[in-house]
Design an enzyme around this catalytic site. Sequence first.
Site, PDB file in Angstrom:
ATOM      1  N   ARG A 156       0.821  -1.221   0.000  1.00  8.80           N
ATOM      2  CA  ARG A 156       0.000   0.000   0.000  1.00  8.80           C
ATOM      3  C   ARG A 156       0.855   1.270   0.000  1.00  8.80           C
ATOM      4  O   ARG A 156       0.416   2.303  -0.506  1.00  8.80           O
ATOM      5  CB  ARG A 156      -0.949   0.000   1.208  1.00  8.80           C
ATOM      6  CG  ARG A 156      -2.077  -1.002   1.024  1.00  8.80           C
ATOM      7  CD  ARG A 156      -3.005  -1.066   2.200  1.00  8.80           C
ATOM      8  NE  ARG A 156      -4.167  -1.880   1.852  1.00  8.80           N
ATOM      9  CZ  ARG A 156      -5.133  -2.188   2.683  1.00  8.80           C
ATOM     10  NH1 ARG A 156      -5.099  -1.743   3.924  1.00  8.80           N
ATOM     11  NH2 ARG A 156      -6.155  -2.913   2.291  1.00  8.80           N
ATOM     12  N   LYS A 204     -21.789 -15.508   1.850  1.00 12.99           N
ATOM     13  CA  LYS A 204     -23.174 -15.114   2.095  1.00 12.99           C
ATOM     14  C   LYS A 204     -23.798 -14.385   0.925  1.00 12.99           C
ATOM     15  O   LYS A 204     -23.255 -13.399   0.440  1.00 12.99           O
ATOM     16  CB  LYS A 204     -23.222 -14.211   3.337  1.00 12.99           C
ATOM     17  CG  LYS A 204     -22.796 -14.911   4.614  1.00 12.99           C
ATOM     18  CD  LYS A 204     -22.492 -13.926   5.703  1.00 12.99           C
ATOM     19  CE  LYS A 204     -23.668 -13.759   6.642  1.00 12.99           C
ATOM     20  NZ  LYS A 204     -23.358 -12.831   7.727  1.00 12.99           N
ATOM     21  N   GLY A 237     -10.236  -8.004  -1.904  1.00 12.15           N
ATOM     22  CA  GLY A 237     -10.530  -9.077  -0.942  1.00 12.15           C
ATOM     23  C   GLY A 237     -10.008 -10.448  -1.347  1.00 12.15           C
ATOM     24  O   GLY A 237      -8.889 -10.587  -1.830  1.00 12.15           O
ATOM     25  N   GLY A 293     -14.505  -3.663   0.332  1.00 15.93           N
ATOM     26  CA  GLY A 293     -15.838  -3.111   0.616  1.00 15.93           C
ATOM     27  C   GLY A 293     -16.204  -1.985  -0.336  1.00 15.93           C
ATOM     28  O   GLY A 293     -17.341  -1.892  -0.812  1.00 15.93           O
TER      29      GLY A 293
END
Length: 403
Positions: free
Chosen positions: A46, A207, A360, A383
């Site tokens: 990063r 999910k 992710g 996200g």
Amino acid sequence: MSKEGTVGYNKKSVADIDVKGKKVLLRCDFNVPVDKETGKIRDEGRIIAALPTINYLLEHGAAVIACSHFGRPKGEFKPEFSLAPVAESLSKHLGKPVKMAKDVVGEDATRLAAELKPGEIMLLENTRFHAEEEKNDPEFAKKLASMADIFVSDAFGSVHRAHASTEGVSHYLPAVSGFLLKKELDHIGGAISSPKRPLVAILGGAKVSDKLGVISNLLKISDAIIIGGGMAYTFFKAEGGKIGKSLCEDNEFESVLKCKEEAVERGVKLLLPVDSIAGPEFSNDVDPITVDSNAIPDDMMAMDIGPRAIVDFTSEIANAGTIVWNGPMGVFEFSKFAEGTKAVANAVANSNAISIIGGGDSAAAVRKFGVEDKITHISTGGGASLEFMEGKVLPGIACLLDA
């Protein structure tokens, strides 16, 4: 093609403004993994990703006041969450000193910022040492902004949150994107608003409730949607299939049946795995069996897509013009249940499509299987990229000046 379900992402970047002689508040994502024992940074990815924007600003005569959050200090000053190791790493990569402030908006930070000259860089302490950061407190944002003339946002992983350092400061300073954020906006925004057809979306993960918004938005713009991972079994059970001990969200039956209906109405191909690799428990020390996905024995759970599903999915991927992928096909951390994710990663890498990986686990998968250099764009925000694909208004993007 209508722009239904897309977000305004055509924003000004640092290259569109004059930064010479200006003080720039630069929001980076320096939330890096650190070894708890030694305090050393485990992965500088990063920090390296922020260098193009930093170097551009310094070379163009700006004084850079960098800031970032790091970990979850919960609004208190905790030395283990200090950004000091980041300042050291940054200094090494830039080949010049990075002045480290002892605070965020206190005496030390404001003094260093006032003395900062063009071509110099300083780093503020962890923005989350103040509870006001996550509350997007206007007074705190104003203090932060008062040190600079321009705000440059380059932390895509944080733009879905309205915090003082991601959105609040834009009320007091002209705000533009850095190169890292611009790349995300160009790639994800471009793929969603004017894709090269066919657009094939691949969604996985545990999910289905986490991805309903994405499915609903992608149904408006995709030609085909592939669904793998644990989320697929809610679809099978909703239609009366037997899924054994596989993951399932019984309260989402209505939602998934609605998705299937909408796919038919819109002429979008919705592909589910016809067969699965199952095991008796969540472990790599089991003997896997291949079964039809709607006839899984009561004592077994699906942990990967099966060989026929791999053929279905990879042949669909091979014809794509644009691919958007978020979420693995199975428990790829276990070698016995990694084949599905590996096959999809290879198919995406070998396709001639523009390929966007939404951060992710999918990003971890393409790295694990050694194909990241064959992917057009790997997002830096899990996200944030999901919410962007959902067509949500992301506060840290909405606040930037329009191009």
